[in-house]
Write a protein that holds these residues in place. Sequence first.
Motif, short mmCIF file in Angstrom:
data_model
loop_
_atom_site.label_atom_id
_atom_site.label_comp_id
_atom_site.label_asym_id
_atom_site.label_seq_id
_atom_site.Cartn_x
_atom_site.Cartn_y
_atom_site.Cartn_z
N LEU A 165 35.52 33.13 38.70
CA LEU A 165 36.76 33.46 39.40
C LEU A 165 37.84 32.42 39.16
O LEU A 165 39.02 32.76 39.03
CB LEU A 165 36.49 33.58 40.91
N ASN A 216 41.37 41.57 34.32
CA ASN A 216 40.95 42.34 35.49
C ASN A 216 39.60 43.03 35.29
O ASN A 216 38.90 43.33 36.25
CB ASN A 216 42.01 43.39 35.85
N ARG A 271 34.86 39.58 41.72
CA ARG A 271 35.44 39.32 43.05
C ARG A 271 34.76 40.17 44.13
O ARG A 271 34.46 39.68 45.22
CB ARG A 271 36.94 39.60 43.01
N ASP A 327 37.65 40.45 36.66
CA ASP A 327 38.01 40.09 38.03
C ASP A 327 37.39 41.02 39.07
O ASP A 327 36.79 40.55 40.04
CB ASP A 327 39.53 40.08 38.18
N ILE A 365 39.19 33.22 35.75
CA ILE A 365 39.93 34.50 35.81
C ILE A 365 41.31 34.30 36.43
O ILE A 365 42.33 34.78 35.90
CB ILE A 365 39.11 35.53 36.61
N GLN A 366 41.37 33.58 37.56
CA GLN A 366 42.66 33.39 38.23
C GLN A 366 43.59 32.51 37.38
O GLN A 366 44.81 32.72 37.38
CB GLN A 366 42.45 32.75 39.61
#
Length: 362
Positions: A89, A128, A135, A131, A92-93
């Motif tokens: 994460l 995404n 997530r 993600d 990814i962010q």
Amino acid sequence: MKEKQDKALDLKQVVRTLHSRNYRLFFSGQGLSLIGTWMQQVAVSWLVYRLTDSTFILGLTGFAGQFPVFLLAPFTGVLADRWNKHRMLIIIQSLSMLQAAILAFLVLTHTIQVWSIVCLSIMLGLVNAFDTPVRQSFIIDIIDRREDLGNAIALNSAMFNGARLIGPALAGILIAGVGEGFCFLINAFSFLAVLFALTAMKIKPHRKKTADRDILHELKEGFRYAFNFLPIRYILLFLWLISLMSMSYTILMPAFARDILHGGPHTLGFLMSAAGIGALSGAIFLASKKTVAGLPRIIPLSAFILGIGLCLLSQSRSLPLSMLLMLFTVFGIIVQMASSNTLLQTLVDDDKRGRVMSFYAM
């Protein structure tokens, strides 16, 4: 006095998962970041339509951002079950922040072109694809009590849609005042909030799954598990139908705002904020439920509300009426999708959670 106490108890019931420190950090950081995400989503669609006057290019841009998720989500779901979700994460962010920063630079330097928007949409779609399954399956790792999972998912939806209420309205004001570039810049900076929250978390180490099996074998195993388990199969197939037939309305909202309602970016912002009110109402409704009992009945009912709302919206030529219909339509969407999410995560085995949530993402 008793009435006040009952209200306080009800509020505590709605936000009970916020007692978990890690979830509280995630909720606050992600909440700030999502405001920027919604600002970018509105700004991208308005920018594309302003540059091209083409609903085809508008649809193509939306397709470019979504197709990588459809194509890659099953594989990223396998990786979510294998790898450390917390570290994933953070990466990814960071990549999402980079994409927003590039978009802001190109717009603010007046070098943006439609092909570059499409390419950056593909880049965000690739991000995404990782993600969503990561997530969604990460939530179970950041709550203290497993029985609060349904509430955590509902609060997650409330956070997502609370941002949906604020972000589009801010985007409409900024686009009209200073242009789309500042929406992208704000979004890039907003990722700092979620990155700070993720790095501040204390995640209990889990026993790592050995990756001795082929990824295709694990993918096949995930498909067999999901589609042989009848409740999961029916939930996923119904989600597929609703997503295919109704979710594409968001892509065409700039054309609806400008050509049907004869408005500008403010009109688009008002419509999307009305959608945010409906979505937030639906999320709060689900967060107030103590158990998953009743959700199998709620899912088809909310889909019916969604369908009727969309049919009436297609005939509306008034902004106030369109906003009211957006509220009911998106209430139906959120209740249907969040209820499906909660049931899936309640039913699924932990070692297959990432794979099943990747099918949800598809």
